[in-house]
Scaffold this motif. Structure first.
Motif, mmCIF file in Angstrom:
data_model
loop_
_atom_site.group_PDB
_atom_site.id
_atom_site.type_symbol
_atom_site.label_atom_id
_atom_site.label_comp_id
_atom_site.label_asym_id
_atom_site.label_seq_id
_atom_site.Cartn_x
_atom_site.Cartn_y
_atom_site.Cartn_z
ATOM 1 N N GLY A 150 -4.915 13.046 -13.665
ATOM 2 C CA GLY A 150 -5.961 12.025 -13.765
ATOM 3 C C GLY A 150 -5.850 10.982 -12.675
ATOM 4 O O GLY A 150 -6.823 10.296 -12.362
ATOM 5 N N GLN A 151 -4.647 10.849 -12.101
ATOM 6 C CA GLN A 151 -4.512 9.919 -10.967
ATOM 7 C C GLN A 151 -5.140 10.564 -9.731
ATOM 8 O O GLN A 151 -5.436 11.759 -9.721
ATOM 9 N N PHE A 152 -5.293 9.774 -8.677
ATOM 10 C CA PHE A 152 -5.936 10.314 -7.480
ATOM 11 C C PHE A 152 -5.257 9.798 -6.214
ATOM 12 O O PHE A 152 -4.473 8.846 -6.261
ATOM 13 N N PHE A 153 -5.567 10.466 -5.111
ATOM 14 C CA PHE A 153 -5.140 10.001 -3.789
ATOM 15 C C PHE A 153 -6.382 9.625 -2.984
ATOM 16 O O PHE A 153 -7.427 10.267 -3.112
ATOM 17 N N HIS A 154 -6.245 8.585 -2.169
ATOM 18 C CA HIS A 154 -7.334 8.205 -1.275
ATOM 19 C C HIS A 154 -6.983 8.805 0.083
ATOM 20 O O HIS A 154 -5.978 8.420 0.688
ATOM 21 N N ILE A 155 -7.802 9.739 0.512
ATOM 22 C CA ILE A 155 -7.425 10.604 1.636
ATOM 23 C C ILE A 155 -8.222 10.288 2.905
ATOM 24 O O ILE A 155 -9.449 10.135 2.861
ATOM 25 N N ARG A 156 -7.506 10.220 4.044
ATOM 26 C CA ARG A 156 -8.188 10.141 5.339
ATOM 27 C C ARG A 156 -8.637 11.558 5.671
ATOM 28 O O ARG A 156 -7.816 12.476 5.739
ATOM 29 N N CYS A 157 -9.942 11.731 5.839
ATOM 30 C CA CYS A 157 -10.497 13.092 5.895
ATOM 31 C C CYS A 157 -10.308 13.803 7.229
ATOM 32 O O CYS A 157 -10.520 15.005 7.318
ATOM 33 N N PRO A 217 -11.735 9.583 -2.262
ATOM 34 C CA PRO A 217 -10.806 9.809 -3.390
ATOM 35 C C PRO A 217 -10.828 11.252 -3.904
ATOM 36 O O PRO A 217 -11.902 11.834 -4.070
ATOM 37 N N PHE A 218 -9.650 11.802 -4.185
ATOM 38 C CA PHE A 218 -9.538 13.149 -4.763
ATOM 39 C C PHE A 218 -8.460 13.163 -5.830
ATOM 40 O O PHE A 218 -7.342 12.696 -5.614
ATOM 41 N N SER A 219 -8.798 13.768 -6.962
ATOM 42 C CA SER A 219 -7.828 13.932 -8.048
ATOM 43 C C SER A 219 -6.798 14.966 -7.647
ATOM 44 O O SER A 219 -7.044 15.807 -6.792
ATOM 45 N N ILE A 220 -5.706 14.937 -8.366
ATOM 46 C CA ILE A 220 -4.681 15.949 -8.138
ATOM 47 C C ILE A 220 -5.014 17.136 -9.027
ATOM 48 O O ILE A 220 -5.160 17.002 -10.239
ATOM 49 N N TYR A 221 -5.153 18.279 -8.402
ATOM 50 C CA TYR A 221 -5.549 19.510 -9.101
ATOM 51 C C TYR A 221 -4.342 20.170 -9.749
ATOM 52 O O TYR A 221 -4.377 20.577 -10.895
ATOM 53 N N ARG A 222 -3.248 20.270 -8.983
ATOM 54 C CA ARG A 222 -2.006 20.828 -9.533
ATOM 55 C C ARG A 222 -0.823 20.033 -9.014
ATOM 56 O O ARG A 222 -0.794 19.629 -7.840
ATOM 57 N N ASP A 253 -2.964 12.120 5.756
ATOM 58 C CA ASP A 253 -2.743 10.683 5.582
ATOM 59 C C ASP A 253 -3.364 10.280 4.235
ATOM 60 O O ASP A 253 -4.581 10.335 4.065
ATOM 61 N N VAL A 254 -2.510 9.925 3.281
ATOM 62 C CA VAL A 254 -3.011 9.598 1.938
ATOM 63 C C VAL A 254 -2.498 8.242 1.479
ATOM 64 O O VAL A 254 -1.442 7.784 1.912
ATOM 65 N N VAL A 255 -3.253 7.640 0.580
ATOM 66 C CA VAL A 255 -2.773 6.465 -0.132
ATOM 67 C C VAL A 255 -2.745 6.855 -1.610
ATOM 68 O O VAL A 255 -3.729 7.360 -2.143
ATOM 69 N N GLY A 256 -1.596 6.669 -2.238
ATOM 70 C CA GLY A 256 -1.520 7.036 -3.659
ATOM 71 C C GLY A 256 -0.125 7.428 -4.067
ATOM 72 O O GLY A 256 0.790 7.304 -3.273
ATOM 73 N N PRO A 257 0.074 7.912 -5.282
ATOM 74 C CA PRO A 257 -0.950 8.136 -6.295
ATOM 75 C C PRO A 257 -1.522 6.817 -6.822
ATOM 76 O O PRO A 257 -0.795 5.843 -6.976
ATOM 77 N N MET A 260 0.850 -1.200 0.000
ATOM 78 C CA MET A 260 0.000 0.000 0.000
ATOM 79 C C MET A 260 0.885 1.250 0.000
ATOM 80 O O MET A 260 1.825 1.340 0.768
ATOM 81 N N LYS A 261 0.581 2.205 -0.902
ATOM 82 C CA LYS A 261 1.420 3.404 -0.998
ATOM 83 C C LYS A 261 0.909 4.472 -0.027
ATOM 84 O O LYS A 261 0.344 5.483 -0.437
ATOM 85 N N GLN A 262 1.049 4.225 1.288
ATOM 86 C CA GLN A 262 0.551 5.210 2.258
ATOM 87 C C GLN A 262 1.642 6.239 2.576
ATOM 88 O O GLN A 262 2.805 5.890 2.748
ATOM 89 N N HIS A 263 1.245 7.500 2.627
ATOM 90 C CA HIS A 263 2.193 8.576 2.933
ATOM 91 C C HIS A 263 1.543 9.550 3.900
ATOM 92 O O HIS A 263 0.323 9.703 3.907
ATOM 93 N N PHE A 264 2.382 10.240 4.654
ATOM 94 C CA PHE A 264 1.897 11.331 5.511
ATOM 95 C C PHE A 264 2.538 12.606 4.984
ATOM 96 O O PHE A 264 3.758 12.763 5.051
ATOM 97 N N MET A 265 1.719 13.485 4.422
ATOM 98 C CA MET A 265 2.269 14.684 3.783
ATOM 99 C C MET A 265 1.880 15.917 4.603
ATOM 100 O O MET A 265 0.691 16.120 4.909
ATOM 101 N N PRO A 266 2.872 16.760 4.945
ATOM 102 C CA PRO A 266 2.553 17.964 5.725
ATOM 103 C C PRO A 266 1.600 18.893 4.962
ATOM 104 O O PRO A 266 1.823 19.170 3.782
ATOM 105 N N ILE A 267 0.578 19.354 5.660
ATOM 106 C CA ILE A 267 -0.376 20.290 5.040
ATOM 107 C C ILE A 267 0.227 21.698 5.107
ATOM 108 O O ILE A 267 0.616 22.165 6.184
ATOM 109 N N ILE A 268 0.318 22.336 3.962
ATOM 110 C CA ILE A 268 0.859 23.708 3.919
ATOM 111 C C ILE A 268 -0.277 24.721 4.088
ATOM 112 O O ILE A 268 -0.161 25.691 4.809
ATOM 113 N N SER A 269 -1.389 24.473 3.423
ATOM 114 C CA SER A 269 -2.560 25.342 3.627
ATOM 115 C C SER A 269 -3.826 24.576 3.276
ATOM 116 O O SER A 269 -3.792 23.611 2.501
#
Ligand SMILES: Cc1cc2nc3c(=O)[nH]c(=O)nc-3n(C[C@H](O)[C@H](O)[C@H](O)COP(=O)(O)OP(=O)(O)OC[C@H]3O[C@@H](n4cnc5c(N)ncnc54)[C@H](O)[C@@H]3O)c2cc1C
Length: 259
Positions: A35-42, A53-58, A88-92, A1-10
């Motif tokens: 077109g790929q997405f991340f599965h996000i713990r809300c 699931p959320f697509s990558i906007y930029r 906490d995300v899984v992806g891309p 599983m491609k789980q990552h913890f990414m710091p939120i900037i804003s």
């Protein structure tokens, strides 16, 4: 599983219904495709249990951005996430768009949150010197958040809304036919509306233009195990059921069965 913890900037509200989140993706090693997405713990807690699931906007050098519509409990919880906390995300995950760098011009047809999904493709197009025409459809002008971003990429943007009475399929069809008269369109990409996807599919078939669609089905596991996000595609051997999370979310516009 491609789980990552990414710091939120804003994580900020950008209109009455939409929020924009920027996270630090510098520790991500796998490449990310539009077109790929991340599965996000809300939330930071265990509610809601299922990720969303959320697509990558930029996609930037060391950050990625999400644009999300506050719809239900999960996205409501997401608005409470603060800069400095970990996302906490899984992806891309999934299969992204394919964009031929020899293409001259592509047409994007997006509605609602589908605009967020196609914005990353517009970004890739500008990087590959491919021109973009984009029809963005939404309830109100307030919801056409990525219009400025796309115009900044040099895209020819057409905005249609319920508010203006311009978003009906017949009007969008007229705009598309006008674009096709003035440009050589090498690909049609769509996301966010069944009606506009069917229109895009019909036009792509009529003009023999290849196309792709990003589907936004409800998802459970996003790992191909639960089969919550199945859709149908036409194969040589007949209609086949596929999982949007694994075989998609991007599919050939010609092959996908739009109910
Ligand atoms: C691959 C993919 C990429 C996506 N990218 C984005 C994005 O970039 N930005 C964004 O705002 N949203 C995106 N979505 C949609 C997003 O995942 C849902 O809006 C979110 O899961 C809703 O969660 P919630 O807990 O707030 O709402 P819930 O409480 O789960 O649902 C609220 C209401 O929305 C409906 N709903 C929930 N999920 C979906 C869905 N996928 N399609 C249609 N109706 C739904 C429910 O039936 C319910 O009526 C994407 C979906 C997929 C599958």
């Amino acid at each position: 599983m491609k789980q990552h913890f990414m710091p939120i900037i804003s994580n900020q509200q950008v209109s009455s219904r939409y929020w924009h989140m920027v996270v630090d993706s510098s520790r991500l090693t796998s490449p990310i495709e539009p077109g790929q997405f991340f599965h996000i713990r809300c939330s930071q807690g265990s509610f809601p249990f299922l990720r969303r699931p959320f697509s990558i906007y930029r996609i930037n050098e060391s950050t990625i951005e999400f644009l999300y519509l506050v719809k239900g409990e999960g996205t409501q919880e997401m608005t409470h996430l603060q800069a400095g906390e970990m996302l906490d995300v899984v992806g891309p995950l999934g299969v992204g768009f394919s964009l031929d760098k020899s293409a001259d011009t592509i047409l994007l047809v997006a509605r609602g949150v589908g605009i967020a999904t196609l914005a990353a493709l517009a970004q890739e197009a500008v990087e590959k010197n491919v021109k973009c025409a984009a029809i963005l459809s939404a309830r109100s002008k307030d919801d056409l958040l990525a219009a400025d971003l796309l115009q900044g990429f040099g895209a020819e943007v057409y905005k249609v809304t319920e508010e203006d009475g311009t978003s009906d399929v017949a009007n969008v069809e007229e705009i598309i036919r006008g674009i096709l008269k003035r440009n050589k369109i090498d690909g049609i990409y769509t996301c966010g509306s069944r009606r506009l996807s069917r229109l895009s599919q019909n036009i792509a078939n009529e003009y023999h233009i290849p196309g792709e669609i990003a589907l936004e089905e409800h998802m459970g596991c996003a790992m191909g195990a639960c089969f919550a996000c199945v859709c149908d595609v036409k194969e040589d051997t007949g209609v086949k059921s596929v999982r949007v999370c694994l075989e998609g979310p991007v599919f050939s516009l010609e092959k996908v069965v739009l109910g």
